[in-house]
Design a protein around this motif. Structure first.
Motif, PDB file in Angstrom:
ATOM      1  N   VAL A  42     -10.379   2.885  -0.148  1.00 36.63           N
ATOM      2  CA  VAL A  42      -9.141   2.815  -0.573  1.00 36.63           C
ATOM      3  C   VAL A  42      -8.794   3.475  -1.697  1.00 36.63           C
ATOM      4  O   VAL A  42      -9.487   3.440  -2.712  1.00 36.63           O
ATOM      5  CB  VAL A  42      -8.586   1.596  -0.709  1.00 36.63           C
ATOM      6  CG1 VAL A  42      -7.268   1.289  -1.126  1.00 36.63           C
ATOM      7  CG2 VAL A  42      -8.854   0.740   0.688  1.00 36.63           C
ATOM      8  N   SER A  44      -0.351   7.491   3.525  1.00 34.15           N
ATOM      9  CA  SER A  44      -1.382   6.797   3.610  1.00 34.15           C
ATOM     10  C   SER A  44      -2.394   6.688   4.481  1.00 34.15           C
ATOM     11  O   SER A  44      -3.765   6.379   4.388  1.00 34.15           O
ATOM     12  CB  SER A  44      -0.913   4.871   3.382  1.00 34.15           C
ATOM     13  OG  SER A  44      -0.428   4.732   4.638  1.00 34.15           O
ATOM     14  N   ASN A  88      -3.111   5.087  -1.309  1.00 34.55           N
ATOM     15  CA  ASN A  88      -1.644   4.456  -1.200  1.00 34.55           C
ATOM     16  C   ASN A  88      -0.571   5.228  -1.381  1.00 34.55           C
ATOM     17  O   ASN A  88      -0.721   6.397  -2.220  1.00 34.55           O
ATOM     18  CB  ASN A  88      -1.860   3.564  -2.632  1.00 34.55           C
ATOM     19  CG  ASN A  88      -0.580   2.645  -2.914  1.00 34.55           C
ATOM     20  OD1 ASN A  88      -0.264   1.874  -1.767  1.00 34.55           O
ATOM     21  ND2 ASN A  88      -0.195   2.328  -3.977  1.00 34.55           N
ATOM     22  N   ARG A  89       0.716   5.031  -1.109  1.00 38.16           N
ATOM     23  CA  ARG A  89       1.676   5.915  -0.971  1.00 38.16           C
ATOM     24  C   ARG A  89       2.071   6.524  -2.540  1.00 38.16           C
ATOM     25  O   ARG A  89       1.994   5.868  -3.348  1.00 38.16           O
ATOM     26  CB  ARG A  89       2.955   5.241  -0.533  1.00 38.16           C
ATOM     27  CG  ARG A  89       3.651   4.148  -1.353  1.00 38.16           C
ATOM     28  CD  ARG A  89       5.044   3.612  -1.083  1.00 38.16           C
ATOM     29  NE  ARG A  89       5.303   3.226   0.291  1.00 38.16           N
ATOM     30  CZ  ARG A  89       6.166   3.766   1.251  1.00 38.16           C
ATOM     31  NH1 ARG A  89       6.866   4.850   0.912  1.00 38.16           N
ATOM     32  NH2 ARG A  89       6.139   3.165   2.436  1.00 38.16           N
ATOM     33  N   ARG A 127     -10.558   1.329   6.978  1.00 42.83           N
ATOM     34  CA  ARG A 127     -11.042   1.412   5.608  1.00 42.83           C
ATOM     35  C   ARG A 127     -12.136   1.035   5.261  1.00 42.83           C
ATOM     36  O   ARG A 127     -12.618   1.144   4.046  1.00 42.83           O
ATOM     37  CB  ARG A 127      -9.710   0.869   4.667  1.00 42.83           C
ATOM     38  CG  ARG A 127      -8.368   1.416   5.037  1.00 42.83           C
ATOM     39  CD  ARG A 127      -7.261   0.464   4.595  1.00 42.83           C
ATOM     40  NE  ARG A 127      -7.247  -0.494   5.420  1.00 42.83           N
ATOM     41  CZ  ARG A 127      -6.171  -1.753   5.114  1.00 42.83           C
ATOM     42  NH1 ARG A 127      -5.219  -1.548   4.351  1.00 42.83           N
ATOM     43  NH2 ARG A 127      -6.182  -2.679   5.937  1.00 42.83           N
ATOM     44  N   SER A 158       6.667   0.246  -1.365  1.00 42.03           N
ATOM     45  CA  SER A 158       5.945  -0.438  -0.293  1.00 42.03           C
ATOM     46  C   SER A 158       6.659  -1.725   0.303  1.00 42.03           C
ATOM     47  O   SER A 158       7.415  -2.282  -0.329  1.00 42.03           O
ATOM     48  CB  SER A 158       4.593  -0.973  -0.966  1.00 42.03           C
ATOM     49  OG  SER A 158       3.898  -1.925  -0.228  1.00 42.03           O
ATOM     50  N   ARG A 178      -4.847  -6.303  -4.880  1.00 43.89           N
ATOM     51  CA  ARG A 178      -4.288  -5.969  -3.511  1.00 43.89           C
ATOM     52  C   ARG A 178      -5.495  -5.625  -2.508  1.00 43.89           C
ATOM     53  O   ARG A 178      -5.647  -5.653  -1.392  1.00 43.89           O
ATOM     54  CB  ARG A 178      -3.185  -4.936  -3.618  1.00 43.89           C
ATOM     55  CG  ARG A 178      -2.736  -4.464  -2.070  1.00 43.89           C
ATOM     56  CD  ARG A 178      -1.559  -3.544  -2.036  1.00 43.89           C
ATOM     57  NE  ARG A 178      -1.132  -3.316  -0.749  1.00 43.89           N
ATOM     58  CZ  ARG A 178      -0.402  -2.720  -0.534  1.00 43.89           C
ATOM     59  NH1 ARG A 178       0.592  -2.140  -1.039  1.00 43.89           N
ATOM     60  NH2 ARG A 178       0.069  -2.501   1.117  1.00 43.89           N
ATOM     61  N   ASN A 182      -5.838   4.349  -5.104  1.00 40.08           N
ATOM     62  CA  ASN A 182      -4.893   3.933  -5.881  1.00 40.08           C
ATOM     63  C   ASN A 182      -4.258   2.748  -5.331  1.00 40.08           C
ATOM     64  O   ASN A 182      -3.098   2.613  -5.781  1.00 40.08           O
ATOM     65  CB  ASN A 182      -3.830   5.064  -5.569  1.00 40.08           C
ATOM     66  CG  ASN A 182      -4.373   6.683  -6.233  1.00 40.08           C
ATOM     67  OD1 ASN A 182      -5.239   6.436  -7.291  1.00 40.08           O
ATOM     68  ND2 ASN A 182      -3.677   7.634  -5.599  1.00 40.08           N
ATOM     69  N   TRP A 183      -5.152   1.485  -5.038  1.00 37.42           N
ATOM     70  CA  TRP A 183      -4.570   0.207  -4.909  1.00 37.42           C
ATOM     71  C   TRP A 183      -4.783  -0.358  -6.077  1.00 37.42           C
ATOM     72  O   TRP A 183      -6.096  -0.431  -6.659  1.00 37.42           O
ATOM     73  CB  TRP A 183      -5.153  -0.271  -3.737  1.00 37.42           C
ATOM     74  CG  TRP A 183      -4.304  -0.355  -2.408  1.00 37.42           C
ATOM     75  CD1 TRP A 183      -2.863   0.222  -2.427  1.00 37.42           C
ATOM     76  CD2 TRP A 183      -4.390  -1.152  -1.185  1.00 37.42           C
ATOM     77  NE1 TRP A 183      -2.581  -0.242  -1.102  1.00 37.42           N
ATOM     78  CE2 TRP A 183      -3.285  -0.659  -0.574  1.00 37.42           C
ATOM     79  CE3 TRP A 183      -5.620  -1.735  -0.765  1.00 37.42           C
ATOM     80  CZ2 TRP A 183      -3.226  -1.346   1.047  1.00 37.42           C
ATOM     81  CZ3 TRP A 183      -5.538  -2.090   0.381  1.00 37.42           C
ATOM     82  CH2 TRP A 183      -4.344  -2.070   1.441  1.00 37.42           C
ATOM     83  N   SER A 234      -6.919  -7.518   0.666  1.00 36.18           N
ATOM     84  CA  SER A 234      -6.799  -6.804   2.035  1.00 36.18           C
ATOM     85  C   SER A 234      -8.380  -6.991   2.743  1.00 36.18           C
ATOM     86  O   SER A 234      -8.514  -7.386   3.863  1.00 36.18           O
ATOM     87  CB  SER A 234      -6.580  -5.521   1.996  1.00 36.18           C
ATOM     88  OG  SER A 234      -6.577  -4.542   3.101  1.00 36.18           O
TER      89      SER A 234
END
Length: 256
Positions: A131, A99, A211-212, A124, A217, A138, A133-134, A142
């Motif tokens: 960011v 990430s 995102n991973r 970020r 997560s 979320r 793919n979140w 953040s």
């Protein structure tokens, strides 16, 4: 040859990512980085993969094995102490899941080494919202959490919860690491706020956070609420418990 810069990567069940992330860090050509994995007894065999890699490159890859899952903050504290004991000048926090962009490590280190910063933050939110793919919920949580931190603490860091951070050695030597209270993501806020209260210079470096793709997560609601109330406590202590933010005396330099 030992580097002056160490990347600390805490792990718990990261077997899908660990070999690739270590390889990516070691393959950086602009600056040499050593790696320290802090593994909390991952049942998926993460540590065994690291041990295999250490057998090939023992001079650049290291591991701290802990008996169980004890929280992100304590993993980094253990890593910081190890880095200081082993003489590293620039100590970097980084996630195992890609990430954080590996190619930004040289810029993060150079911002402290040559750019006048004591702490550099892979941000970020310093140039918009970067960011990928979140879920929208979320991302908003953040973003507004960082705005909340700025409002309560007065600290101007736009990404206060960021976990991609480089510290100069002196900063970590000055902080009473055993006095750091928070174990979850509030740990990231506490470290930055402590450095800020001590008068250290914090600079942000823009990154794109992805995102991973592999693995799971570790974020949950208890971590979020620890950060919510933790910020208020940090601000309270900065007013009524200033001793908490007093610099520790630096070790004396031994001269010949």
């Amino acid at each position: 040859m030992k580097s002056d810069s160490l990347v600390i990567i805490p792990t718990y069940n990261e077997k899908e990512n660990i070999r690739n992330i270590i390889t990516a860090v070691l393959n950086i050509t602009e600056h040499q980085f050593d790696v320290l994995i802090v593994d909390d007894n991952s049942p998926d065999g993460t540590a065994a993969i690291v041990d295999e890699m250490i057998a090939v490159q023992p001079e650049r890859i290291n591991i701290l094995k802990r008996p169980g899952k004890q929280g992100l903050g304590t993993a980094y504290i253990a890593g910081f102490k190890w880095a200081l004991d082993h003489g590293y000048e620039y100590i970097i926090e980084m996630d195992a899941d890609f990430s954080h962009p590996v190619n930004k490590l040289p810029e993060l280190q150079a911002t402290c080494a040559d750019g006048g910063a004591d702490v550099s933050v892979g941000s970020r939110y310093i140039s918009g919202v970067n960011v990928v793919n979140w879920p929208m919920g979320r991302m908003l949580m953040s973003y507004y959490a960082s705005a909340y931190v700025r409002l309560i603490t007065g600290m101007k860091v736009r990404d206060a919860t960021a976990g991609f951070v480089c510290y100069r050695r002196e900063v970590l030597q000055s902080i009473n690491l055993d006095g750091i209270e928070f174990k979850g993501y509030a740990f990231q806020i506490e470290m930055k706020f402590t450095a800020h209260c001590m008068g250290y210079r914090i600079k942000e470096v823009p990154i794109v956070f992805i995102n991973r793709v592999l693995g799971t997560s570790k974020m949950n609601s208890s971590i979020f609420f620890e950060a919510l109330w933790g910020v208020i406590k940090l601000r309270w202590d900065s007013i009524f418990n200033k001793k908490r933010f007093t610099r520790m005396p630096l070790p004396k330099q031994i001269t010949a």
